[in-house]
Design a protein around this motif. Structure first.
Motif, mmCIF file in Angstrom:
data_model
loop_
_atom_site.group_PDB
_atom_site.id
_atom_site.type_symbol
_atom_site.label_atom_id
_atom_site.label_comp_id
_atom_site.label_asym_id
_atom_site.label_seq_id
_atom_site.Cartn_x
_atom_site.Cartn_y
_atom_site.Cartn_z
ATOM 1 N N GLY A 288 0.784 -1.227 0.000
ATOM 2 C CA GLY A 288 0.000 0.000 0.000
ATOM 3 C C GLY A 288 0.807 1.262 0.000
ATOM 4 N N ALA A 289 2.129 1.189 -0.075
ATOM 5 C CA ALA A 289 2.978 2.374 -0.086
ATOM 6 C C ALA A 289 3.648 2.516 -1.443
ATOM 7 N N THR A 290 3.767 3.763 -1.912
ATOM 8 C CA THR A 290 4.399 4.021 -3.198
ATOM 9 C C THR A 290 5.730 4.714 -2.960
ATOM 10 N N TRP A 291 6.762 4.177 -3.656
ATOM 11 C CA TRP A 291 8.111 4.695 -3.499
ATOM 12 C C TRP A 291 8.661 5.102 -4.865
ATOM 13 N N THR A 292 9.487 6.135 -4.839
ATOM 14 C CA THR A 292 10.224 6.550 -6.029
ATOM 15 C C THR A 292 11.710 6.497 -5.690
ATOM 16 N N ALA A 293 12.479 5.847 -6.592
ATOM 17 C CA ALA A 293 13.915 5.654 -6.308
ATOM 18 C C ALA A 293 14.744 5.990 -7.531
ATOM 19 N N CYS A 294 15.981 6.383 -7.296
ATOM 20 C CA CYS A 294 16.926 6.614 -8.384
ATOM 21 C C CYS A 294 18.312 6.127 -7.927
ATOM 22 N N ALA A 295 19.140 5.718 -8.863
ATOM 23 C CA ALA A 295 20.475 5.171 -8.551
ATOM 24 C C ALA A 295 21.553 6.037 -9.187
ATOM 25 N N ALA A 296 22.673 6.159 -8.503
ATOM 26 C CA ALA A 296 23.800 6.951 -9.013
ATOM 27 C C ALA A 296 25.102 6.291 -8.583
ATOM 28 N N ARG A 297 26.190 6.614 -9.255
ATOM 29 C CA ARG A 297 27.519 6.066 -8.931
ATOM 30 C C ARG A 297 28.447 7.250 -8.650
ATOM 31 N N GLU A 298 29.129 7.159 -7.540
ATOM 32 C CA GLU A 298 30.084 8.187 -7.146
ATOM 33 C C GLU A 298 31.355 7.502 -6.647
ATOM 34 N N SER A 299 32.456 7.754 -7.358
ATOM 35 C CA SER A 299 33.761 7.154 -6.998
ATOM 36 C C SER A 299 33.651 5.640 -6.892
ATOM 37 N N LYS A 300 33.113 5.072 -7.917
ATOM 38 C CA LYS A 300 32.977 3.621 -8.027
ATOM 39 C C LYS A 300 32.097 3.001 -6.950
ATOM 40 N N VAL A 301 31.284 3.878 -6.298
ATOM 41 C CA VAL A 301 30.349 3.383 -5.286
ATOM 42 C C VAL A 301 28.942 3.627 -5.791
ATOM 43 N N ASP A 302 28.140 2.591 -5.859
ATOM 44 C CA ASP A 302 26.753 2.713 -6.285
ATOM 45 C C ASP A 302 25.890 3.071 -5.081
ATOM 46 N N ALA A 303 24.988 4.027 -5.327
ATOM 47 C CA ALA A 303 24.073 4.445 -4.257
ATOM 48 C C ALA A 303 22.662 4.518 -4.823
ATOM 49 N N VAL A 304 21.702 4.076 -4.010
ATOM 50 C CA VAL A 304 20.284 4.126 -4.393
ATOM 51 C C VAL A 304 19.543 4.931 -3.331
ATOM 52 N N ALA A 305 18.808 5.969 -3.772
ATOM 53 C CA ALA A 305 17.995 6.789 -2.855
ATOM 54 C C ALA A 305 16.509 6.550 -3.174
ATOM 55 N N ALA A 306 15.711 6.325 -2.149
ATOM 56 C CA ALA A 306 14.280 6.072 -2.323
ATOM 57 C C ALA A 306 13.484 6.897 -1.317
ATOM 58 N N ILE A 307 12.397 7.495 -1.784
ATOM 59 C CA ILE A 307 11.512 8.256 -0.888
ATOM 60 C C ILE A 307 10.075 7.790 -1.104
ATOM 61 N N ARG A 308 9.320 7.888 -0.049
ATOM 62 C CA ARG A 308 7.909 7.508 -0.132
ATOM 63 C C ARG A 308 7.097 8.723 -0.605
ATOM 64 N N VAL A 309 6.274 8.554 -1.621
ATOM 65 C CA VAL A 309 5.579 9.697 -2.244
ATOM 66 C C VAL A 309 4.089 9.727 -1.948
ATOM 67 N N ASP A 310 3.586 8.801 -1.166
ATOM 68 C CA ASP A 310 2.141 8.801 -0.874
ATOM 69 C C ASP A 310 1.718 10.089 -0.186
ATOM 70 N N ASP A 311 2.428 10.424 0.889
ATOM 71 C CA ASP A 311 2.067 11.624 1.641
ATOM 72 C C ASP A 311 2.221 12.878 0.785
ATOM 73 N N HIS A 312 3.300 12.877 -0.021
ATOM 74 C CA HIS A 312 3.524 14.033 -0.887
ATOM 75 C C HIS A 312 2.355 14.217 -1.864
ATOM 76 N N ARG A 313 1.965 13.149 -2.515
ATOM 77 C CA ARG A 313 0.865 13.238 -3.473
ATOM 78 C C ARG A 313 -0.436 13.654 -2.780
ATOM 79 N N ARG A 314 -0.666 13.088 -1.598
ATOM 80 C CA ARG A 314 -1.882 13.436 -0.868
ATOM 81 C C ARG A 314 -1.875 14.911 -0.471
ATOM 82 N N ALA A 315 -0.716 15.394 -0.049
ATOM 83 C CA ALA A 315 -0.607 16.799 0.342
ATOM 84 C C ALA A 315 -0.841 17.725 -0.864
ATOM 85 N N VAL A 316 -0.255 17.330 -2.000
ATOM 86 C CA VAL A 316 -0.447 18.140 -3.208
ATOM 87 C C VAL A 316 -1.917 18.162 -3.613
ATOM 88 N N ALA A 317 -2.576 16.997 -3.529
ATOM 89 C CA ALA A 317 -4.000 16.939 -3.886
ATOM 90 C C ALA A 317 -4.828 17.813 -2.956
#
Length: 261
Positions: free
Chosen positions: A25-54
């Protein structure tokens, strides 16, 4: 995933890509990036954001609607006095048109708004000019008619003194004199300013027809045929109709008055 943590497969994103996933029941948005040969993935939950915008959008729409309603109410309140003044000005113009200038004119209603005041002043000036022109034309017509009566009276007296041998031409001349006399009377009636309420007189056209009919003419009319009109103009109209009938009706000796409506 428990709904408080992003789905596990988002951690396998290739650097430079992103994805959206839903779990528990939760919606997440994630993106991946590489910095100095280290892979990193950032994810945030967007349900509250979308509800607030609505919710924010709904509140903004409500605020805009209320603002528009308030603006419309303010404009209406601001225009109401001007509309009342315009209504009074319209009623004044209608009353003036109905009076036909018989009793002068009532002053234009007072106006507090500059635009309405200018309009009332301009209309009043125009009406005064029209009434003055109408009065001058009526006075000139009445003067001409009165001037014509003097030579016409002298001509009538001369015709009455013709010898008996001139009976036939004398009769024709008397007929022409009578016709001219009716024309002069018509000019005087039409040039006279209407009296107050004359256009609202109740006239029995049937009685007027019986009075105006020449001797020997059978008038077929109801007891009453009532109209709201100036009695002088009704008599004038009947006189013209009778004169035309005598010229073109080939000796007809009956007149019918019908009431319709």
């Amino acid at each position: 995933a428990t709904g408080e943590e992003p789905p596990a497969h988002l951690s396998a994103l290739t650097p430079g890509t992103g994805a959206t996933a839903t779990a528990s029941g939760a919606t997440w948005t994630a993106c991946a990036a590489r910095e100095s040969k280290v892979d990193a993935v950032a994810a945030i939950r967007v349900d509250d954001h979308r509800r607030a915008v609505a919710e924010l959008g709904a509140w903004m729409a409500l605020v805009v609607l209320l603002a528009l309603l308030a603006a419309a109410a303010a404009v209406r309140a601001a225009l109401r006095p001007s509309m009342r003044e315009l209504s009074r000005l319209t009623e004044w113009a209608d009353a003036l048109a109905a009076s036909s200038g018989s009793t002068g004119r009532a002053p234009a209603p007072a106006a507090t708004h500059a635009e309405v005041h200018r309009l009332a002043t301009a209309l009043g000036t125009l009406v005064d000019r029209l009434l003055d022109a109408l009065a001058r034309e009526r006075a000139q017509s009445a003067h001409i008619a009165h001037e014509l009566r003097t030579p016409l009276a002298a001509l009538r007296a001369d015709v009455e003194m013709l010898p008996a041998s001139s009976a036939e031409p004398g009769a024709r001349m008397r007929g022409d004199i009578a016709r001219l006399d009716r024309v002069i009377e018509a000019i005087l009636v039409l040039s006279a300013p209407p009296t107050a309420g004359s256009a609202r007189d109740v006239v029995n056209v049937a009685d007027a027809a019986r009075t105006a009919a020449p001797p020997g003419v059978d008038v077929r009319a109801p007891d009453e045929a009532l109209v709201a009109a100036d009695a002088r103009l009704v008599d004038l109209a009947l006189a013209n109709l009778i004169e035309n009938a005598e010229k073109h009706a080939d000796g007809a000796r009956a007149m019918e008055v019908r009431r319709e409506g």
